[in-house]
Design an enzyme around this catalytic site. Structure first.
Site, mmCIF file in Angstrom:
data_model
loop_
_atom_site.group_PDB
_atom_site.id
_atom_site.type_symbol
_atom_site.label_atom_id
_atom_site.label_comp_id
_atom_site.label_asym_id
_atom_site.label_seq_id
_atom_site.Cartn_x
_atom_site.Cartn_y
_atom_site.Cartn_z
ATOM 1 N N LYS A 135 4.657 6.176 -7.593
ATOM 2 C CA LYS A 135 3.528 6.343 -6.690
ATOM 3 C C LYS A 135 2.524 7.315 -7.304
ATOM 4 O O LYS A 135 2.807 8.495 -7.472
ATOM 5 C CB LYS A 135 4.037 6.908 -5.359
ATOM 6 C CG LYS A 135 2.957 7.221 -4.346
ATOM 7 C CD LYS A 135 2.404 5.966 -3.722
ATOM 8 C CE LYS A 135 1.156 6.245 -2.930
ATOM 9 N NZ LYS A 135 0.456 5.002 -2.570
ATOM 10 N N LYS A 171 1.987 3.437 1.515
ATOM 11 C CA LYS A 171 1.475 3.267 2.884
ATOM 12 C C LYS A 171 1.325 1.795 3.261
ATOM 13 O O LYS A 171 1.335 1.471 4.454
ATOM 14 C CB LYS A 171 0.171 4.026 3.087
ATOM 15 C CG LYS A 171 -1.079 3.457 2.439
ATOM 16 C CD LYS A 171 -1.915 2.643 3.371
ATOM 17 C CE LYS A 171 -3.143 2.078 2.698
ATOM 18 N NZ LYS A 171 -3.002 1.502 1.353
ATOM 19 N N GLY A 198 -5.914 5.297 0.584
ATOM 20 C CA GLY A 198 -6.159 6.725 0.359
ATOM 21 C C GLY A 198 -7.319 6.961 -0.600
ATOM 22 O O GLY A 198 -8.142 7.855 -0.412
ATOM 23 N N ASN A 199 -7.395 6.123 -1.648
ATOM 24 C CA ASN A 199 -8.518 6.256 -2.583
ATOM 25 C C ASN A 199 -9.825 5.842 -1.916
ATOM 26 O O ASN A 199 -10.865 6.462 -2.118
ATOM 27 C CB ASN A 199 -8.297 5.383 -3.819
ATOM 28 C CG ASN A 199 -7.074 5.812 -4.600
ATOM 29 O OD1 ASN A 199 -6.820 7.004 -4.765
ATOM 30 N ND2 ASN A 199 -6.291 4.857 -5.059
#
Lengths: 318, 318
Positions: B134, B219, B16-17
């Site tokens: 998270k 994820k 995601g980053n």
């Protein structure tokens, strides 16, 4: 009216208003509960052998996202409208999937319900860009406040029938489904598909690229396109009123029952059926019936079973 | 390391980053551009015959939605986290679909890219509920401000490595994919599938119902589950650092190259690899390799082609 064949597909378009609990304070649980009520009837129909393909509106839901977006814009970059439409496909599709799979399971069916992230092509030169017509978000009964918001923000607000003022955004005509191949895969595999939510994510073609645009496509016009694309034998448009009416909400009000496309087109040309409310539903039904010779029904979400059977609402035939 | 068979599937998990432009002021166009850059390499691999299944994180994106949600909460009812995860599946999936289909078309391929709205089962009794791990949203380098927010709002903030403070939310362990049947349909039909975005929408089972819950599933752990479910021959986890390191960002730093699962598990037990950063990636790689005997790779998004070939990053084998 004649009945679809045993394998014939029926497109059911659920109105965004009809599946939304009232107001911007309604929670995700409220939304799922409202959607879940409609899904019990849909599950009954599917278990009875109806081959349904679902689509849905998103007017209240996308309007609420737009408000949240604007309230947060000093801190978080606002998302464009095509991203917000995608978000409503996800949340409404997810709620439909959860509640419909549950209702199907209770009836002994293990069919998969698949919400698609789906795009539609619109024209860069569509006249809809210059004249916003699609109402989204909550109603406002204060005309002065609507005017103030128009001046302060550049938003466009319009009077929607007798129900008050509502923000309106451009709503270009849908020209083609952009995820037809995926739709076909899923239908061939036997899934219950939820497609073109909120009219589909609007995109224009620029050179060899697609670009998302700031609009909300009318979900009934997209539904008519969808119904033609998959050779549906019926298009059922469900809303929050019983049927199409002449002189709606006046002493002269007259509900329309079974009617030919030719008759309905003539009434439309006489100026019945307002822009942004019943207008697009009538136009969607007419386009589908005129192009295919099949039937379309416009009826209330509460009458869903009779509507799919073609026993209530306005039934448009060739 | 051995190579997947010509028809073997490879799960590629995009961080995601790694796919987010920095900061909450980044626009939808910034997001699409950042994602589009990764998709050119993905398209090359697919055209070269690699059978890829994509998944992606959503930490920055879901964090930004949460901030917007909270800023607007006086007017608009905030959405629960499971709805926000669904929204990030839609927007990131839509951006992947647009940019990857374009890159494929430029290379002469008309494959369909299908982002799924996909759910995962988590346990109602998972220890993760009591200990948020998270990280989501932007970093904050001001410890006092992080403390102030914790006291003022009940939010939990945690120190993430040396990069500052970040909000943390519960992240229960994913137990099963809830849309495996749909996934199988799409893979069998030859689509490029984007699945389990943001770890999947987390749901618990209550009696005969599924209920969405306030969490963000990791994820990579969901990616390991996905890779097992579809009998993938490789799991490739792409992030913003070159590989797994011992003593990361210290003078003693040592990158790990090819390593057995047994050796990596031993290092993990010695307390290397922090919670919320490299920890879940290492755990995901180990779970996949230990369960299947296949390979896993942890590498940088910039090295995607070599990573999929198993030529760079940390390569974990049985």
């Amino acid at each position: 009216m004649s009945q679809p064949s045993p394998t014939g597909r029926v497109v059911v378009a659920l109105g965004g208003n009809a599946i939304a609990p009232p107001g911007e304070r309604s929670t995700a649980d409220d939304q799922q509960e409202t959607i879940g009520r409609a899904m019990t009837s849909i599950a009954d129909l599917i278990v009875d052998g109806w081959n349904l393909v679902l689509t849905h509106g998103n007017g209240p839901q996308v309007g609420t996202l737009m408000i949240a977006n604007e309230l947060a814009q000093a801190v978080v970059a606002p998302m464009p409208l095509h991203f917000l439409v995608a978000q409503t496909q996800a949340t409404i599709g997810y709620a439909i999937c959860n509640t419909l799979e549950h209702a199907l399971a209770q009836r002994g069916s293990d069919l998969s319900v698949v919400p698609m992230i789906s795009r539609v092509l619109v024209g860069a030169e569509d006249p809809g860009w210059d004249e916003p017509t699609k109402p989204i978000g909550p109603y406002l009964d204060d005309e002065a406040e609507a005017m103030r918001r128009m001046e302060a923000t550049g938003q466009v607000w319009g009077k929607i029938g007798d129900r008050g003022w509502r923000r309106v955004v451009p709503s270009p005509d849908p020209l083609a489904l952009l995820d037809g191949h995926t739709l076909r895969m899923l239908l061939d595999a036997g899934a219950v598909v939820v497609v073109n939510g909120g009219g589909g994510i609007p995109m224009v073609r620029e050179d060899d690229r697609l670009r998302g645009v700031e609009a909300v496509v009318d979900k009934d016009l997209s539904g008519a396109l969808l119904a033609r694309k998959i050779n549906a034998e019926r298009l059922v448009i469900l809303t929050d009123v019983h049927a199409v009416a002449l002189h709606y909400d006046t002493p002269k009000q007259e509900w329309l029952g079974e009617i030919t496309a030719e008759e309905l087109r003539a009434l439309q040309h006489q100026g019945h059926f307002g822009v942004g409310s019943m207008g697009p539903k009538v136009e969607a039904a007419l386009r589908f019936v005129e192009a295919t010779g099949q039937d379309a029904v416009i009826a209330a979400l509460d009458d869903i079973t009779d509507a799919v059977h073609g026993r209530t609402g306005t039934r448009v035939r060739a």
